[in-house]
Write an enzyme that holds these catalytic residues in place. Structure first.
Site, short mmCIF file in Angstrom:
data_model
loop_
_atom_site.label_atom_id
_atom_site.label_comp_id
_atom_site.label_asym_id
_atom_site.label_seq_id
_atom_site.Cartn_x
_atom_site.Cartn_y
_atom_site.Cartn_z
N GLY A 254 2.97 -1.28 -1.47
CA GLY A 254 3.44 -2.50 -2.14
C GLY A 254 4.94 -2.68 -2.18
O GLY A 254 5.43 -3.58 -2.87
N LYS A 256 7.11 -3.80 0.12
CA LYS A 256 7.58 -5.09 0.66
C LYS A 256 6.96 -6.24 -0.11
O LYS A 256 7.60 -7.29 -0.30
CB LYS A 256 7.29 -5.17 2.16
N ASP A 272 -5.08 -4.81 1.72
CA ASP A 272 -5.03 -3.52 2.44
C ASP A 272 -6.46 -3.08 2.68
O ASP A 272 -7.37 -3.43 1.92
CB ASP A 272 -4.27 -2.46 1.63
N CYS A 370 7.22 0.82 11.65
CA CYS A 370 8.28 1.81 11.44
C CYS A 370 8.22 2.80 12.60
O CYS A 370 8.20 4.01 12.40
CB CYS A 370 8.14 2.50 10.08
C1 LIG Z 1 3.07 0.72 7.01
S1 LIG Z 1 1.90 0.78 5.72
C2 LIG Z 1 2.33 -0.62 4.78
C3 LIG Z 1 3.51 -0.41 3.87
C4 LIG Z 1 3.68 -1.57 2.89
N1 LIG Z 1 3.80 -2.83 3.57
C5 LIG Z 1 4.90 -1.36 2.01
O1 LIG Z 1 5.95 -1.91 2.27
O2 LIG Z 1 4.77 -0.65 1.00
C6 LIG Z 1 0.47 0.24 6.55
C7 LIG Z 1 -0.71 -0.05 5.63
O3 LIG Z 1 -1.72 -0.64 6.45
C8 LIG Z 1 -2.97 -0.30 5.92
N2 LIG Z 1 -3.95 -0.57 6.99
C9 LIG Z 1 -4.29 0.18 8.05
N3 LIG Z 1 -5.19 -0.46 8.81
C10 LIG Z 1 -5.41 -1.66 8.21
C11 LIG Z 1 -6.25 -2.77 8.52
N4 LIG Z 1 -7.03 -2.78 9.60
N5 LIG Z 1 -6.25 -3.81 7.66
C12 LIG Z 1 -5.46 -3.82 6.55
N6 LIG Z 1 -4.66 -2.79 6.22
C13 LIG Z 1 -4.63 -1.74 7.05
C14 LIG Z 1 -2.82 1.14 5.54
O4 LIG Z 1 -3.78 1.51 4.55
C15 LIG Z 1 -1.38 1.16 5.00
O5 LIG Z 1 -1.40 1.01 3.61
#
Ligand SMILES: C[S@@+](CC[C@H](N)C(=O)[O-])C[C@H]1O[C@@H](n2cnc3c(N)ncnc32)[C@H](O)[C@@H]1O
Length: 427
Positions: A254, A256, A272, A370
């Site tokens: 969370g 962003k 998510d 990232c």
């Molecule tokens: C890079 S992290 C996101 C970080 C978040 N945006 C932040 O700023 O705190 C990627 C997220 O994508 C979720 N994720 C992975 N595959 C997904 C999917 N098919 N649909 C939705 N979320 C997914 C993961 O659980 C993870 O929490």
């Protein structure tokens, strides 16, 4: 120190068997609830350090052993203690003297002589070993060879700096919640408490001597959040305004999403795939007194979004190899396989194509990773544009002071992690 060495060796062993560093450290804290914050800090420092410099310490171990070591926990003990000898301020005699009984504690009393001999030989032959190890890519950079080759091929000019940045200790960077306080006022509060800090990016502050966030003024009240300076660019780039309907499709934990809500009064859906991680979004938004609709959904499954309607803005902060954030997660270097990149790119394609259908005409989608691998970044976006006639890429400027970038690819350096951003408009 013996306990630190044993616990760190255990954690490193688990990571090299395929587990994540975060989850293994959490398991250790649970099993050893009496560890003080200082003891935890020491275990964490040694486990992180050994993984950051694993290429070097493994090369040293292999050069110092006359035959292969089959007892993996003993090897893990040597990995952590060699890291200590090279990179910590502890006296070398103390490190060696504790490592010997630590071998017995790990269940290998017969290996005590070997541990003693390897560590003392390292100290005696250090210069000669160092020259030989630093002459190899693996020893010099401490990444798997395939990773080094890939980064070198993609960035013939910058590959050494990119790899070195991933081995540095990351700074503690905060994002000031402008709904609660200005950056200047927060800096004043830090100054009053003698906490040295400097600014980075538009809302960021780097705390010069990292400390637990609970010791930072106003943290519990949501005046600041921990967020890397590169990650702080996402919400600004998405260009949100009051009243917009916004989707953060991969939102957990969370960071962003919260930043978007701090910037404007938007109607935000934070989704998510992982229900447990969504719980972290709730916790973070609650601390910051912010609100969003939370949704557990697969961003790559069109059926999950049948009744979602259209959004003005979408943030696709997709799952990726995380190759740009290895300084915060050094286990990633050793856990990833070359085939992971294509597999990840495929998931990202599916997510991008699904989310594009949810974007209203004239709307904008920010694609973010990232990672530093172009298969997940520039190449992914080129292919997306080729598949979608109604997509136009808007050039983004990531050129805040100290932020190095090329075509949306932010290279990791001392000030921030590695990120990639592509802003896409529906025309
Ligand atoms: C890079 S992290 C996101 C970080 C978040 N945006 C932040 O700023 O705190 C990627 C997220 O994508 C979720 N994720 C992975 N595959 C997904 C999917 N098919 N649909 C939705 N979320 C997914 C993961 O659980 C993870 O929490």
């Amino acid at each position: 120190m013996e306990r630190t060495q044993c616990l760190a060796a255990h954690v490193v062993g688990r990571v090299l068997a395929g587990r994540s560093l975060d989850s293994e450290l959490t398991a250790v804290w649970r099993q050893h609830a009496t560890l003080s914050p200082q003891q935890r800090g020491a275990v964490q420092d040694v486990a992180y350090g050994a993984l950051r410099h694993l290429g070097y310490v493994d090369a040293a171990i292999d050069r110092l052993l006359s035959r292969p070591l089959t007892d993996l926990p003993v090897r893990n003990l040597l990995q952590v203690t060699l890291y200590q000898l090279m990179h910590t301020k502890a006296h070398s005699y103390a490190i060696v003297n504790h490592a010997v009984p630590a071998a017995a504690k790990l269940g290998f009393p017969k290996a005590q002589g070997l541990v003693n001999a390897v560590l003392r030989n390292f100290l005696r032959r250090r210069d000669e070993l160092d020259a030989a190890i630093m002459a190899t890519d693996l020893g010099r950079y401490s990444y798997p060879q395939w990773w080094i080759d890939r980064v070198a091929a993609e960035y013939p000019e910058a590959w050494r700096e990119i790899l070195d940045a991933g081995n540095a200790r990351p700074p503690l960077t905060l994002r000031v919640n402008r709904r609660k306080i200005t950056r200047d006022n927060y800096l004043e509060m830090l100054k009053l408490q003698d906490i040295a800090a400097h600014v980075v990016g538009r809302q960021g502050i780097v705390i010069e001597k990292p400390r637990p966030v609970s010791l930072l003024p106003g943290f519990a009240d949501g005046q600041v959040s921990v967020q890397d300076a590169g990650a702080q660019m996402a919400a600004e780039l998405l260009d949100v305004a009051d009243g917009m309907r916004v989707l953060d499709a991969c939102a957990a934990p969370g960071g962003k999403a919260a930043h978007l809500l701090e910037l404007a009064d938007i109607d935000l859906t934070a989704a998510d795939i992982d229900a447990q991680r969504l719980q972290r979004v709730t916790e973070n938004l609650t601390r910051l007194s912010l609100n969003a609709k939370l949704l557990q959904a697969d961003a790559g499954d069109p059926a999950a979004w049948r009744n979602a309607g259209l959004f003005d803005r979408i943030l696709a902060d997709v799952p990726c190899t995380a190759s740009g954030v290895v300084r915060r997660h050094p286990d990633i270097k050793w856990l990833r396989k070359p085939t992971d990149i294509a597999a990840m790119a495929q998931r990202q394609t599916q997510i991008l194509d699904t989310l594009w259908q949810l974007l209203g005409s004239g709307g904008k989608l920010l694609y973010a990773t990232c990672s530093v691998f172009s298969e997940e970044n520039g190449r992914q976006v080129e292919q997306f544009i080729a598949r979608h006639d109604d997509a136009r890429q808007i050039a983004v400027s990531l050129s805040a002071e100290g932020l190095r970038q090329s075509h949306g690819q932010l290279f990791p350096d001392a000030a921030h992690d590695g990120f990639y951003y592509a802003l896409l408009e529906k025309v």
